[in-house]
Design an enzyme around this catalytic site. Structure first.
Site, PDB file in Angstrom:
ATOM      1  N   PRO A 185      16.973 -30.164 -55.858  1.00 41.43           N
ATOM      2  CG  PRO A 185      15.497 -28.699 -55.051  1.00 41.43           C
ATOM      3  CD  PRO A 185      15.588 -29.901 -55.451  1.00 41.43           C
TER       4      PRO A 185
ATOM      5  N   GLY B 219       7.565 -37.550 -59.384  1.00 40.45           N
ATOM      6  CA  GLY B 219       6.166 -37.305 -58.889  1.00 40.45           C
ATOM      7  C   GLY B 219       6.069 -38.260 -57.616  1.00 40.45           C
TER       8      GLY B 219
ATOM      9  CG  HIS C 161      14.648 -36.969 -51.280  1.00 43.15           C
ATOM     10  ND1 HIS C 161      15.954 -37.255 -51.481  1.00 43.15           N
ATOM     11  CD2 HIS C 161      14.470 -35.794 -50.683  1.00 43.15           C
ATOM     12  CE1 HIS C 161      16.529 -36.405 -50.794  1.00 43.15           C
ATOM     13  NE2 HIS C 161      15.970 -35.353 -50.472  1.00 43.15           N
TER      14      HIS C 161
ATOM     15  CG  ASP D 152      16.111 -25.262 -35.197  1.00 44.74           C
ATOM     16  OD1 ASP D 152      16.806 -24.725 -34.342  1.00 44.74           O
ATOM     17  OD2 ASP D 152      14.858 -25.215 -35.131  1.00 44.74           O
TER      18      ASP D 152
HETATM   19  C1  HEM Z   1      14.777 -26.182 -50.936  1.00 43.84           C
HETATM   20  C2  HEM Z   1      15.486 -27.264 -51.250  1.00 43.84           C
HETATM   21  C3  HEM Z   1      16.046 -28.179 -50.277  1.00 43.84           C
HETATM   22  C4  HEM Z   1      17.304 -28.337 -50.228  1.00 43.84           C
HETATM   23  C5  HEM Z   1      18.691 -28.097 -51.071  1.00 43.84           C
HETATM   24  C6  HEM Z   1      17.486 -29.585 -49.238  1.00 43.84           C
HETATM   25  C7  HEM Z   1      18.709 -30.230 -48.913  1.00 43.84           C
HETATM   26  C8  HEM Z   1      18.654 -31.044 -47.821  1.00 43.84           C
HETATM   27  C9  HEM Z   1      20.052 -31.735 -47.343  1.00 43.84           C
HETATM   28  C10 HEM Z   1      21.240 -31.501 -48.082  1.00 43.84           C
HETATM   29  C11 HEM Z   1      19.783 -32.322 -46.419  1.00 43.84           C
HETATM   30  C12 HEM Z   1      20.966 -33.067 -45.393  1.00 43.84           C
HETATM   31  C13 HEM Z   1      20.712 -34.448 -45.995  1.00 43.84           C
HETATM   32  C14 HEM Z   1      22.144 -35.186 -45.514  1.00 43.84           C
HETATM   33  O1  HEM Z   1      22.948 -34.963 -44.746  1.00 43.84           O
HETATM   34  O2  HEM Z   1      22.017 -36.550 -46.180  1.00 43.84           O
HETATM   35  C15 HEM Z   1      18.344 -32.156 -46.039  1.00 43.84           C
HETATM   36  C16 HEM Z   1      17.633 -32.886 -44.952  1.00 43.84           C
HETATM   37  C17 HEM Z   1      16.371 -32.719 -44.573  1.00 43.84           C
HETATM   38  N1  HEM Z   1      15.401 -32.052 -45.457  1.00 43.84           N
HETATM   39 FE1  HEM Z   1      15.973 -30.971 -47.068  1.00 43.84          FE
HETATM   40  N2  HEM Z   1      16.210 -30.064 -48.952  1.00 43.84           N
HETATM   41  C18 HEM Z   1      15.454 -29.069 -49.551  1.00 43.84           C
HETATM   42  C19 HEM Z   1      13.967 -29.074 -49.230  1.00 43.84           C
HETATM   43  C20 HEM Z   1      13.332 -29.775 -48.313  1.00 43.84           C
HETATM   44  C21 HEM Z   1      11.873 -30.015 -48.348  1.00 43.84           C
HETATM   45  C22 HEM Z   1      10.996 -29.483 -49.412  1.00 43.84           C
HETATM   46  C23 HEM Z   1      11.421 -30.805 -47.339  1.00 43.84           C
HETATM   47  C24 HEM Z   1      10.266 -31.331 -46.796  1.00 43.84           C
HETATM   48  C25 HEM Z   1       9.246 -30.750 -47.021  1.00 43.84           C
HETATM   49  C26 HEM Z   1      12.941 -31.230 -46.539  1.00 43.84           C
HETATM   50  C27 HEM Z   1      13.052 -32.030 -45.481  1.00 43.84           C
HETATM   51  C28 HEM Z   1      14.041 -32.185 -45.059  1.00 43.84           C
HETATM   52  C29 HEM Z   1      14.287 -33.114 -43.711  1.00 43.84           C
HETATM   53  C30 HEM Z   1      13.237 -33.297 -42.726  1.00 43.84           C
HETATM   54  C31 HEM Z   1      16.013 -33.356 -43.555  1.00 43.84           C
HETATM   55  C32 HEM Z   1      16.314 -33.976 -42.147  1.00 43.84           C
HETATM   56  C33 HEM Z   1      16.290 -35.537 -42.665  1.00 43.84           C
HETATM   57  C34 HEM Z   1      16.984 -36.157 -41.631  1.00 43.84           C
HETATM   58  O3  HEM Z   1      17.038 -35.844 -40.501  1.00 43.84           O
HETATM   59  O4  HEM Z   1      17.402 -37.477 -41.655  1.00 43.84           O
HETATM   60  N3  HEM Z   1      13.942 -30.435 -47.323  1.00 43.84           N
HETATM   61  N4  HEM Z   1      17.756 -31.511 -46.992  1.00 43.84           N
HETATM   62  C1  NAG Z   2      17.972 -20.055 -29.916  1.00 42.48           C
HETATM   63  O1  NAG Z   2      17.806 -19.837 -28.402  1.00 42.48           O
HETATM   64  C2  NAG Z   2      18.276 -18.878 -27.926  1.00 42.48           C
HETATM   65  C3  NAG Z   2      18.026 -18.441 -26.433  1.00 42.48           C
HETATM   66  O2  NAG Z   2      16.672 -18.834 -26.280  1.00 42.48           O
HETATM   67  C4  NAG Z   2      17.390 -17.243 -28.823  1.00 42.48           C
HETATM   68  O3  NAG Z   2      17.930 -16.187 -28.438  1.00 42.48           O
HETATM   69  C5  NAG Z   2      17.957 -17.557 -30.239  1.00 42.48           C
HETATM   70  O4  NAG Z   2      17.057 -16.427 -30.836  1.00 42.48           O
HETATM   71  C6  NAG Z   2      17.557 -19.151 -30.758  1.00 42.48           C
HETATM   72  N1  NAG Z   2      18.026 -19.365 -32.147  1.00 42.48           N
HETATM   73  C7  NAG Z   2      17.219 -19.698 -32.873  1.00 42.48           C
HETATM   74  C8  NAG Z   2      17.836 -19.688 -34.425  1.00 42.48           C
HETATM   75  O5  NAG Z   2      16.076 -19.885 -32.878  1.00 42.48           O
END
Ligand code: HEM
Ligand code: NAG
Ligand code: NAG
Ligand code: NAG
Ligand code: NAG
Ligand code: NAG
Length: 348
Positions: A185, A94, A88, A267
């Site tokens: 984005p 930048g 961010h 994830d």
């Molecule tokens: C491609 C465009 C991207 C979009 C549209 C996007 C959007 C988002 C959104 C909507 C969230 C959830 C935020 C919330 O619930 O407040 C998120 C979380 C996150 N983003 Fe992205 N993101 C982008 C790219 C990136 C990039 C380039 C990075 C780092 C290299 C990144 C790292 C993360 C991480 C680590 C989280 C989790 C934050 C947490 O657990 O607190 N994102 N992103």
């Molecule tokens: C999550 O774990 C299951 C069981 O190991 C695997 O089959 C599946 O591909 C995994 N999904 C992702 C998104 O990694």
């Protein structure tokens, strides 16, 4: 294929430089590939171990790493927060630490804008800054602390530096909430918009696909996916590009009407582990945001398929793209300052 091999070698050589320790300033503009972004402030003036001879015997990078590792050890969710903070920062004006500035009586700063929702980790930056100011006053910029912190946060899991961080950034004096919207984005952005927005930062298609892999860790608020789950076209339907069984799982995690404070892991299997599972999720149509799913469209599935085939491509490319992102519109020398307190510009 051949291109990938060259890439891996390239990144490996960057990593070797990054692991050489305190062995001297390496000008980052030398021999690390042509793909460094364009025009003003593309990071060309940053250096390897910029602080090495600027803080007497203090190792700036070790101070940062020790604090970050202890924070992530105590709270693994902190890794995602610190990684996102750097992204961010770099995407709005930048990598100049402008994300850190608190609002003043006169200005609403970046951190007060809408997408601030889950941004945190500011107190970790403050703690590092306080320690560095005691050890080596007025030298280490907040922007560099943010960049080092992101690397160290991800690296904790691996116990080694996952990418080199070139340093020497200066801190900006301007931070405006109104800058955030057009630059960051949105979760609902389509492929064209994502590519354009990354393009304005000197980042290309590969960078977009690979940096999005950061979503292998961390959480999102349900509000950012509610449209995909409940009302995609305005007819009370789900996004057809989302796996139906997974959509059902997500609806259970984010019941309608969506509570603005409810969060979910991005994830599906391992939101703490930094790995290439993000691409497996994408491929199974389990990418969380429209912006994630968009990477499967157009010609992009090619790179996704390559990462699925060989996960090490992800780590190598991620390292390379983070170096590029860390060079976006950086301020050098007299273009900025070294803030005493990361939350306020000097002299206020
Ligand atoms: C491609 C465009 C991207 C979009 C549209 C996007 C959007 C988002 C959104 C909507 C969230 C959830 C935020 C919330 O619930 O407040 C998120 C979380 C996150 N983003 Fe992205 N993101 C982008 C790219 C990136 C990039 C380039 C990075 C780092 C290299 C990144 C790292 C993360 C991480 C680590 C989280 C989790 C934050 C947490 O657990 O607190 N994102 N992103
Ligand atoms: C999550 O774990 C299951 C069981 O190991 C695997 O089959 C599946 O591909 C995994 N999904 C992702 C998104 O990694
Ligand atoms: C903020 O506003 C006050 C009062 O209007 C003014 O005196 C001050 O110079 C302003 N500060 C900045 C940084 O613009
Ligand atoms: C984050 O943004 C929201 C909505 O724009 C705002 O109400 C809130 O005060 C902001 N939070 C911080 C910490 O600035
Ligand atoms: C992508 O989104 C932008 C902005 O919302 C819109 O103007 C454009 O038409 C969309 N492009 C496609 C191909 O859907
Ligand atoms: C679904 O979206 C449409 C169009 O944006 C809106 O009019 C409607 O109120 C929404 N329905 C719900 C249940 O949110």
């Amino acid at each position: 294929m051949r291109k990938n091999i060259i890439l891996v070698i390239l990144v490996a050589s960057i990593l070797v430089v990054g692991c050489m320790g305190d062995s001297g300033d390496h000008d980052r503009g030398h021999g690390h590939g042509q793909d460094r972004g364009h025009g003003h402030g593309d990071g060309e003036g940053l250096k390897m171990h910029y602080y090495m001879n600027r803080c007497r015997s203090v190792s700036v990078e070790k101070t940062v790493k020790d604090i970050v590792w202890s924070k992530v050890d105590a709270d693994p969710s902190m890794a995602a927060k610190l990684l996102r903070l750097h992204y961010h920062d770099c995407f709005v004006r930048g990598c100049d630490g402008s994300i850190l500035l608190d609002p003043t009586q006169n200005t609403t700063t970046e951190k007060t804008a809408g997408p601030n929702r889950s941004i945190s980790g500011y107190e970790v930056i403050d703690e590092i800054k306080t320690k560095l100011e005691a050890q080596c006053p007025g030298i280490v910029s907040c922007a560099d602390i943010v960049a080092l912190t992101a690397r160290d946060a991800v690296s904790f899991q691996f116990k080694r530096e996952m990418w080199p961080v070139f340093t020497g950034r200066k801190d900006g004096r301007v931070s405006l909430a109104s800058d955030v919207g057009g630059n960051l984005p949105s979760a609902n952005a389509n492929f064209t918009t994502l590519l354009t927005q990354f393009g304005t930062k000197g980042l290309n298609l590969n960078d977009l696909v690979i940096l999005s892999g950061a979503h292998t860790i961390g959480i999102s608020h349900c509000t950012l996916v509610s449209r995909r789950l409940y009302n995609f076209t305005g007819q009370g339907d789900a996004d057809p590009s989302l796996d139906p069984a997974y959509a059902q799982t997500l609806r259970k995690l984010c019941p309608n009407p969506v509570n603005p404070t409810t969060v979910l892991e991005m994830d599906p299997n391992s939101s703490i582990t930094f790995d290439s599972d993000y691409y497996r999720a994408l491929n199974q149509h389990k990418g969380l945001f429209v912006s994630d799913a968009a990477l499967l469209t157009n010609q992009r599935s090619a790179l996704v398929a390559k990462v699925l085939e060989n996960p090490s491509i992800f780590f190598a490319q991620f390292a390379r793209s983070m170096v590029k992102m860390g060079g976006v519109e950086v301020l050098l020398g007299g273009q900025g300052e070294v803030r005493k307190n990361c939350r306020v510009v000097n002299g206020q």
